[in-house]
Design an enzyme around this catalytic site. Structure first.
Site, PDB file in Angstrom:
ATOM      1  N   ASP A  13       0.952  -1.121   0.058  1.00  0.00           N
ATOM      2  CA  ASP A  13      -0.149  -0.085   0.023  1.00  0.00           C
ATOM      3  C   ASP A  13       0.770   1.117   0.112  1.00  0.00           C
ATOM      4  OD1 ASP A  13      -2.437   1.201   0.060  1.00  0.00           O
ATOM      5  OD2 ASP A  13      -2.698   1.414   2.054  1.00  0.00           O
ATOM      6  N   ARG A  17      -0.054   7.612  -2.653  1.00  0.00           N
ATOM      7  CA  ARG A  17       0.583   8.866  -1.976  1.00  0.00           C
ATOM      8  C   ARG A  17       2.079   9.391  -2.236  1.00  0.00           C
ATOM      9  NH1 ARG A  17      -0.990   6.041   3.516  1.00  0.00           N
ATOM     10  NH2 ARG A  17      -1.696   4.476   2.074  1.00  0.00           N
ATOM     11  N   HIS A  30       2.137   3.437  -9.108  1.00  0.00           N
ATOM     12  CA  HIS A  30       2.064   1.948  -9.257  1.00  0.00           C
ATOM     13  C   HIS A  30       3.197   1.435 -10.283  1.00  0.00           C
ATOM     14  CE1 HIS A  30      -1.912   2.224  -7.595  1.00  0.00           C
ATOM     15  NE2 HIS A  30      -2.334   3.006  -8.422  1.00  0.00           N
ATOM     16  N   LEU A 125      10.617 -20.434  -4.815  1.00  0.00           N
ATOM     17  CA  LEU A 125       9.626 -19.744  -4.287  1.00  0.00           C
ATOM     18  C   LEU A 125       8.342 -19.841  -4.941  1.00  0.00           C
ATOM     19  CD1 LEU A 125       9.434 -17.412  -2.065  1.00  0.00           C
ATOM     20  CD2 LEU A 125       9.373 -15.891  -4.080  1.00  0.00           C
TER      21      LEU A 125
HETATM   22  C1  IPE Z   1      -5.377  -2.648  -0.298  1.00  0.00           C
HETATM   23  O1  IPE Z   1      -4.951  -1.540  -0.421  1.00  0.00           O
HETATM   24  C2  IPE Z   1      -5.352  -3.436  -1.470  1.00  0.00           C
HETATM   25  C3  IPE Z   1      -4.260  -3.641  -2.105  1.00  0.00           C
HETATM   26  C4  IPE Z   1      -2.785  -3.274  -1.787  1.00  0.00           C
HETATM   27  C5  IPE Z   1      -4.069  -4.348  -3.306  1.00  0.00           C
HETATM   28  P1  IPE Z   1      -6.271  -0.284  -0.566  1.00  0.00           P
HETATM   29  O2  IPE Z   1      -5.341   1.055  -0.850  1.00  0.00           O
HETATM   30  O3  IPE Z   1      -7.246  -0.667  -1.755  1.00  0.00           O
HETATM   31  O4  IPE Z   1      -7.051  -0.533   0.975  1.00  0.00           O
HETATM   32  P2  IPE Z   1      -7.842   0.563   1.697  1.00  0.00           P
HETATM   33  O5  IPE Z   1      -8.910   1.185   0.854  1.00  0.00           O
HETATM   34  O6  IPE Z   1      -6.794   1.627   2.278  1.00  0.00           O
HETATM   35  O7  IPE Z   1      -8.425  -0.286   2.775  1.00  0.00           O
HETATM   36  C1  IPE Z   2      -1.581   0.087  -3.300  1.00  0.00           C
HETATM   37  O1  IPE Z   2      -1.401   1.666  -3.622  1.00  0.00           O
HETATM   38  C2  IPE Z   2      -1.737  -0.400  -4.784  1.00  0.00           C
HETATM   39  C3  IPE Z   2      -2.991  -0.836  -5.125  1.00  0.00           C
HETATM   40  C4  IPE Z   2      -4.175  -0.670  -4.249  1.00  0.00           C
HETATM   41  C5  IPE Z   2      -3.534  -0.999  -6.633  1.00  0.00           C
HETATM   42  P1  IPE Z   2      -2.588   2.618  -3.340  1.00  0.00           P
HETATM   43  O2  IPE Z   2      -3.036   2.810  -5.039  1.00  0.00           O
HETATM   44  O3  IPE Z   2      -3.492   2.076  -2.562  1.00  0.00           O
HETATM   45  O4  IPE Z   2      -1.844   3.701  -3.011  1.00  0.00           O
HETATM   46  P2  IPE Z   2      -2.552   4.996  -1.813  1.00  0.00           P
HETATM   47  O5  IPE Z   2      -2.875   3.858  -0.588  1.00  0.00           O
HETATM   48  O6  IPE Z   2      -3.670   5.418  -2.324  1.00  0.00           O
HETATM   49  O7  IPE Z   2      -1.120   5.680  -1.492  1.00  0.00           O
HETATM   50 MG    MG Z   3      -3.928   2.336  -0.675  1.00  0.00          MG
END
Ligand code: IPE
Ligand code: IPE
Ligand code: MG
Length: 226
Positions: A13, A17, A30, A125
């Site tokens: 995650d 940001r 991403h 793995l």
């Molecule tokens: C969790 O992250 C899903 C993945 C990392 C693929 P999100 O950004 O979607 O989760 P929330 O919305 O903060 O719970």
């Molecule tokens: C995780 O990063 C990747 C996916 C959920 C695909 P985010 O896209 O949720 O990034 P933040 O949490 O908004 O920073």
């Molecule tokens: Mg996120």
């Protein structure tokens, strides 16, 4: 204490940001995040104690994001799975996707199936990418399969029918939030949970190794006494 981090699962995650903090589009995060997937996977492939790495790449809830971001993620996934074949083969890594793949385009489903097939013989793995994955969805699909087969319910049978039959030893979430977001609900029943404020694009094998070292010192009781 000497726990083995046999199965590591990561909620990757913080991509958006990370990019926004630099005045860039979320998609840039991403893109960078996919490079970190490669480096962490390769590190685990060479780690003598890690057998399985499961990475949360796209949740059943992520379809709620703006259409353009979802489309970008689908293209990025397609590109990653196509161009990383040498990484899998050189690292003797077997690719085993989890999640409901039926919602993806025919061409993405084909790419996923091809990588799975091309790495089927790899004995190192096992890397799982969780794609259109939700813990609740996985449990519902398993329950429906058992019901259709009219099989008596048991813990072992449910576990084997899930997309992922292996319990998680160590769960890590990057990005600073302390929640599971519907990831591996069944398999994390006794996982050790580690949270880091590091955003996924900045997560490194070095930080992973530090977490593994902390994990190894934890006393895991599984409901018993020490
Ligand atoms: C969790 O992250 C899903 C993945 C990392 C693929 P999100 O950004 O979607 O989760 P929330 O919305 O903060 O719970
Ligand atoms: C995780 O990063 C990747 C996916 C959920 C695909 P985010 O896209 O949720 O990034 P933040 O949490 O908004 O920073
Ligand atoms: Mg996120």
């Amino acid at each position: 204490m000497n726990n083995h981090p046999n199965h590591i699962a990561i909620i990757m995650d913080g991509n958006g940001r990370w990019a926004e903090a630099q005045g860039k589009n979320r998609t840039y995060g991403h893109e960078k995040g996919s490079e970190v997937v490669r480096s962490i996977t390769t590190y685990c492939a060479h780690h003598p104690e890690v057998d399985r790495l499961t990475l949360y790449a796209f949740s059943t809830e992520n379809w709620k994001r703006p259409k353009l971001e979802v489309e970008f993620l689908m293209k990025l996934l397609q590109k990653y799975l196509t161009k990383e074949l040498p990484t899998y083969l050189e690292g003797n890594i077997r690719f085993q996707p989890i999640g409901d793949l039926s919602s993806f385009s025919a061409s993405l489903q084909k790419t996923i199936a091809e990588l799975k097939e091309a790495t089927h013989h790899c004995t190192g793995l096992i890397q799982s990418l969780a794609l259109n994955y939700g813990g609740r969805d996985e449990i519902i699909r398993a329950a429906a399969a058992l019901q259709a087969a009219q099989t008596p319910i048991s813990l072992e049978l449910i576990a084997q029918t899930l997309d992922c039959a292996t319990d998680v030893d160590l769960l890590i979430r990057t990005g600073g939030d302390h929640r599971l977001s519907n990831f591996l609900l069944w398999q994390t029943a006794y996982a050790e949970l580690f949270f880091t404020n590091t955003l996924w694009p900045e997560f490194t094998p070095d930080e992973l190794e530090k977490i593994i070292q902390k994990f190894k010192k934890v006393e895991r009781r599984f409901g018993g006494l020490h």
